[in-house]
Design an enzyme around this catalytic site. Structure first.
Site, PDB file in Angstrom:
ATOM      1  N   ASP A   4       0.886  -1.161   0.000  1.00  0.00           N
ATOM      2  CA  ASP A   4       0.000   0.000   0.000  1.00  0.00           C
ATOM      3  C   ASP A   4       0.924   1.210   0.000  1.00  0.00           C
ATOM      4  OD1 ASP A   4      -2.281   1.619   0.175  1.00  0.00           O
ATOM      5  OD2 ASP A   4      -2.193   1.629   2.361  1.00  0.00           O
ATOM      6  N   GLU A   8      -1.123  -1.107  -5.353  1.00  0.00           N
ATOM      7  CA  GLU A   8      -2.354  -0.367  -5.629  1.00  0.00           C
ATOM      8  C   GLU A   8      -2.125   0.647  -6.735  1.00  0.00           C
ATOM      9  OE1 GLU A   8      -5.780   1.224  -2.833  1.00  0.00           O
ATOM     10  OE2 GLU A   8      -4.024   2.517  -2.716  1.00  0.00           O
ATOM     11  N   ASP A  58      -2.460   0.713   6.974  1.00  0.00           N
ATOM     12  CA  ASP A  58      -1.768   0.530   5.700  1.00  0.00           C
ATOM     13  C   ASP A  58      -1.242  -0.902   5.561  1.00  0.00           C
ATOM     14  OD1 ASP A  58      -1.284   3.686   4.908  1.00  0.00           O
ATOM     15  OD2 ASP A  58      -1.170   3.287   7.048  1.00  0.00           O
TER      16      ASP A  58
END
Length: 177
Positions: free
Chosen positions: A7, A67, A140
């Site tokens: 992330d 991501e 996260d």
């Protein structure tokens, strides 16, 4: 297959390493690479690059799930995250680890079965899929584990394996680095 989910961010880069086998997911390692606010931004990028590089060397993943960047309201923050993604992509490329990118919608769909799931639902689903007693912190880290699970789901399909086996094939979610 060992999958590293990331992330991206520039204050906190969450990571999660899982072993994905036959639809089952086992956590290997998870945590975060952090940088200090107020520190020179170039130095923060160096720390992210070094932290991710060390993680890649230690975990030896066969895939990195990252991501995809999307803009919301704060474009200044998005630019910093894009720069952090750049050093993450560089570290993966130098380590020879293929990168697969997924949208938040794809991650939600893969982990919860519902593309409009809320963040707490995704985090709880990831915790359950990995049989963790507690929710990983910071958030996260839980997001990174969900990223890794997403790739485990996608890579586990027969269609995905067939596409990976064909030289030169275009694979959705694959970054051609």
């Amino acid at each position: 297959m060992i999958v590293l989910g990331i992330d991206p961010g520039y204050a906190i880069v969450g990571y999660g390493v899982i072993r994905a086998e036959r639809g089952r997911y086992v956590p290997v390692e998870y945590g975060a690479v952090t940088t200090q606010a107020g520190e020179d931004f170039g130095r923060r990028l160096e720390q992210i690059y070094a932290g991710v590089g060390a993680l890649l060397a230690r975990a030896k993943p066969q895939a990195l799930s990252l991501e995809k960047l999307y803009f919301q309201n704060n474009k200044t923050t998005a630019i910093g995250v894009a720069e952090a993604r750049g050093v993450i992509l560089l570290a993966a490329s130098q380590a020879g680890v293929p990168v697969f990118e997924y949208t938040p919608l794809q991650v939600k769909q893969a982990v919860t079965g519902y593309g409009q799931a809320k963040k707490p639902q995704v985090m709880e689903a990831a915790r359950r899929l990995l049989c963790l007693r507690e929710m990983p912190k910071p958030d996260d880290t839980a997001d990174a584990l969900a990223m890794a699970i997403c790739h485990g789901q996608a890579a586990g399909s027969a269609l995905r394996r067939a596409m990976l086996a064909r030289p030169g094939s275009k694979i959705p979610g694959r970054n051609p680095l």
